[in-house]
Design a protein around this motif. Sequence first.
Motif, PDB file in Angstrom:
ATOM      1  N   GLU A   1      -1.792   6.289   0.867  1.00 29.26           N
ATOM      2  CA  GLU A   1      -3.067   6.026   0.285  1.00 29.26           C
ATOM      3  C   GLU A   1      -2.820   5.355   1.717  1.00 29.26           C
TER       4      GLU A   1
ATOM      5  N   LEU B   1      -8.127   0.409  -4.434  1.00 26.72           N
ATOM      6  CA  LEU B   1      -6.807   1.260  -5.011  1.00 26.72           C
ATOM      7  C   LEU B   1      -6.200   0.613  -6.368  1.00 26.72           C
ATOM      8  N   ASP B   2      -6.652  -1.088  -6.955  1.00 21.84           N
ATOM      9  CA  ASP B   2      -6.193  -1.126  -7.486  1.00 21.84           C
ATOM     10  C   ASP B   2      -7.775  -0.970  -8.744  1.00 21.84           C
TER      11      ASP B   2
ATOM     12  N   ARG C   1      -6.254   6.141   3.332  1.00 17.31           N
ATOM     13  CA  ARG C   1      -7.471   6.116   2.946  1.00 17.31           C
ATOM     14  C   ARG C   1      -8.386   4.644   2.482  1.00 17.31           C
ATOM     15  N   VAL C   2      -7.011   3.661   2.783  1.00 19.23           N
ATOM     16  CA  VAL C   2      -7.320   2.165   2.379  1.00 19.23           C
ATOM     17  C   VAL C   2      -8.970   1.922   3.702  1.00 19.23           C
TER      18      VAL C   2
ATOM     19  N   VAL D   1       0.719  -1.118   0.184  1.00 20.15           N
ATOM     20  CA  VAL D   1       0.435  -0.315  -0.218  1.00 20.15           C
ATOM     21  C   VAL D   1       1.177   1.448   0.087  1.00 20.15           C
TER      22      VAL D   1
END
Length: 496
Positions: free
Chosen positions: A421, A432-433, A424-425, A417
């Motif tokens: 981010e 994210l992906d 935010r994850v 990660v």
Amino acid sequence: MSRPFASVRARATLGATTVVALALVAAGITVVGVLRGDLTDRASLRSEVRARTVAASQTALNGRFTDTALPDDDDHLVQIVDGAGRVLAASEPLRGRGPLTTYDPAPTATPKPPERDEDGEEGDDDHDGAPRRGQVSTGTGHKTLAVTVDDEKQEYRFASVHATTYDGRTYTVYAATPLDDEEETVTSVTRAMLIGLPLLLLVIAAVTWLVTRRALRPVEAIRARMAEITSSQDLGRRVPEPASRDEVARLAATTNETLAALESSVERQRRFVADASHELRNPIASLRAQLEVAHAHPELLETDGLLEEVIRLQTLAADLLLLARLDAGDGADAGTVDLARLVRAELVRRAATDRITPGVRITGEGHVVSGSASRLTRVLGNLLDNAQRHAASRVSVTLGGQGDHVVLAVGDDGGGVPAAERERVFERFVRLDDARSRDEGGAGLGLAIARDVVRRHGGRISVRRAPEGGALFEVELPRLRTPGQQPRTAASGQDR
């Protein structure tokens, strides 16, 4: 119909006026009392001086009382009375009258001749209180009496002084000073206070009303703006903050902070509803399409696909329901949870479906926490699901202790990660992906659920780079102590 003192301004004005009124009344009573006492003391002093002057005159000490000079006006009453109560002499307004008063009569015992003490001085009084011959007593008796003079009754302040003539006769000189001037002064002061007190209270009430109105003007502005925000439902607006640094300014600042938090909460709720609707639309649309095809062509029915979509829809609905309960503050029943046993049981349950078999390392002992076993199992399962999706060939699970906390970590050797981010994850519906499909990537609720559950258990969750090169998610939970147990430190133990 509103009450007359329903407003803060009215109550403050009434309270301030009442307090000042009570203080002024108390002060006025004190002033009048002190003034009356002072005027009475002055009258007593004048009477005493006049009585001593008459008692110490040579004509009186020689027993020639009729030749003694006495005042002849109504404001200076003097009588000389012997021990038997007979009037020996009196000022002009009292001639022909009996004694004005009989208090403090002259001693009737025969005084002794003057004796000299060791210093050669003559003593004043003998043992029975009578002055020695040719002397005036050092003591003075004071009393306020009402006397009628020339058919007019008024109060006088009397002073009585004993004396003894050279031939041994005792007598008392009564001198009186009228208190009408003193009473008039007290009455004038009292009247002035009674006239001035209402005017002063009126001024105080008006000033308090105006000052309170000015002080509460920012509060009224805050109330008016809050009413506008409520009617318009525009949470982006804020109340005005006064430039002062008083309680009203802090109230405005706190109100704006509350509005900001409410706006953020409503916005988050709207995004949640929108994202949930979007996530639910795909499996429902897929189910409908497959059911329509099966209805038109029964021979093309694929139960595996339908079952997969139903499971996906059921999982998403369960996640949404759990998040709604967490947002509402719904806490599961707390119990004692052995994380070591929980980890082993969850890995055994997932062994048949996991793509990669995790490596497990449990160090130390006493990994017991307080909480919900089902929800903590959900946290571990979500972290393992995330690691299984991103790992290339390796997933690791470690459990150990760090002081008063138990640390559970799940790592993988995937892409990791990015540092930017890592906060935010944990937000809801975040992926994210963007290149991966929703079927493979899930709805983006697993990490959000894990964070909320961990926070409800008094712990925290974070992510950093794993030794394998991917992401390492760490969960810290407070260790449950038994009575008398000492704080623990991280300890090494047997790998399992």
